[in-house]
Design a protein around this motif. Sequence first.
Motif, PDB file in Angstrom:
ATOM      1  N   GLY A  69       6.055 -20.273  43.966  1.00  0.00           N
ATOM      2  CA  GLY A  69       5.015 -21.298  43.868  1.00  0.00           C
ATOM      3  C   GLY A  69       4.137 -21.086  42.645  1.00  0.00           C
ATOM      4  N   PHE A  70       3.824 -19.830  42.346  1.00  0.00           N
ATOM      5  CA  PHE A  70       3.041 -19.512  41.151  1.00  0.00           C
ATOM      6  C   PHE A  70       3.869 -19.833  39.907  1.00  0.00           C
ATOM      7  CE2 PHE A  70       0.836 -15.725  43.529  1.00  0.00           C
ATOM      8  CZ  PHE A  70       0.355 -16.596  44.490  1.00  0.00           C
ATOM      9  N   GLU A  71       5.156 -19.513  39.986  1.00  0.00           N
ATOM     10  CA  GLU A  71       6.072 -19.796  38.867  1.00  0.00           C
ATOM     11  C   GLU A  71       6.156 -21.299  38.610  1.00  0.00           C
ATOM     12  OE1 GLU A  71       8.211 -18.577  35.751  1.00  0.00           O
ATOM     13  OE2 GLU A  71       7.778 -17.056  37.260  1.00  0.00           O
ATOM     14  N   SER A  72       6.082 -22.106  39.667  1.00  0.00           N
ATOM     15  CA  SER A  72       6.098 -23.566  39.500  1.00  0.00           C
ATOM     16  C   SER A  72       4.888 -24.045  38.703  1.00  0.00           C
ATOM     17  CB  SER A  72       6.130 -24.269  40.862  1.00  0.00           C
ATOM     18  OG  SER A  72       7.364 -24.063  41.484  1.00  0.00           O
ATOM     19  N   ALA A  73       3.735 -23.444  38.940  1.00  0.00           N
ATOM     20  CA  ALA A  73       2.543 -23.802  38.176  1.00  0.00           C
ATOM     21  C   ALA A  73       2.738 -23.450  36.701  1.00  0.00           C
ATOM     22  CB  ALA A  73       1.315 -23.105  38.750  1.00  0.00           C
ATOM     23  N   ALA A  74       3.343 -22.297  36.433  1.00  0.00           N
ATOM     24  CA  ALA A  74       3.628 -21.890  35.054  1.00  0.00           C
ATOM     25  C   ALA A  74       4.621 -22.849  34.405  1.00  0.00           C
ATOM     26  CB  ALA A  74       4.168 -20.460  35.025  1.00  0.00           C
ATOM     27  N   ARG A  75       5.646 -23.241  35.152  1.00  0.00           N
ATOM     28  CA  ARG A  75       6.646 -24.180  34.633  1.00  0.00           C
ATOM     29  C   ARG A  75       6.000 -25.526  34.317  1.00  0.00           C
ATOM     30  NH1 ARG A  75      10.237 -23.009  37.674  1.00  0.00           N
ATOM     31  NH2 ARG A  75       9.699 -24.241  39.502  1.00  0.00           N
ATOM     32  N   PHE A  76       5.137 -25.998  35.201  1.00  0.00           N
ATOM     33  CA  PHE A  76       4.451 -27.271  34.986  1.00  0.00           C
ATOM     34  C   PHE A  76       3.653 -27.218  33.682  1.00  0.00           C
ATOM     35  CE2 PHE A  76       1.028 -30.317  35.394  1.00  0.00           C
ATOM     36  CZ  PHE A  76       1.675 -31.441  35.869  1.00  0.00           C
ATOM     37  N   LEU A  77       2.901 -26.145  33.488  1.00  0.00           N
ATOM     38  CA  LEU A  77       2.094 -26.002  32.279  1.00  0.00           C
ATOM     39  C   LEU A  77       2.981 -25.991  31.035  1.00  0.00           C
ATOM     40  CD1 LEU A  77      -0.664 -25.485  30.947  1.00  0.00           C
ATOM     41  CD2 LEU A  77      -0.328 -23.044  31.403  1.00  0.00           C
ATOM     42  N   ASN A  78       4.019 -25.167  31.044  1.00  0.00           N
ATOM     43  CA  ASN A  78       4.921 -25.097  29.891  1.00  0.00           C
ATOM     44  C   ASN A  78       5.604 -26.430  29.602  1.00  0.00           C
ATOM     45  OD1 ASN A  78       4.538 -22.452  29.009  1.00  0.00           O
ATOM     46  ND2 ASN A  78       6.133 -21.628  30.321  1.00  0.00           N
TER      47      ASN A  78
END
Length: 181
Positions: A69-78
């Motif tokens: 879930g945290f990785e999804s936030a990072a992916r969204f930002l990138n």
Amino acid sequence: MRTIITIALALAAVPLAAQDRSAFETGPVLTEFGPHAPVPGIGQLPEGTEFAVAFDVSTPAEEGKANRGFESAARFLNMQVAHGVKEENIRIAVVVHGKASLELLTDAAYAEKPATEGAENPSRALVEALLEHDVRFILCGQSAAVYGITPDKLIPGVEMALSAMTAHALLQQNGYTVNPF
């Protein structure tokens, strides 16, 4: 007949398990997290695009890995920055509750918990990287109470709310949408 169907289904699932992730890359904001792939036909997003997105995370990470879930936030930002959205036009909040709450602890506090005794928090580096880019992490105070988490045990920069429900309600009042993934 059932055996044949079972074998056919198993063979059909093999390509799913062997998905090609070679097109995925990290950056441009977070170079160690948030891999994303280009999508043919998708160019730059319109100038002036803004996002205010809340991620709801309650599922804990797989052992030894950072929280998806945290990785999804990072992916969204990138992804958004890679497609022309200015980083300052992206507001992200990650509301954490349930068993995922432990992944907001410092390494020392994480290692003290019976469920994670002696281990380092595998999500810590990702949380810290996102905090450096103004992503908010908000811990449910009710979950904190259940898991015996006090503010001094949290990764610096992590906030605590009365509850996850309260955090989402306040974020929605401030224009955030909830990401369903």
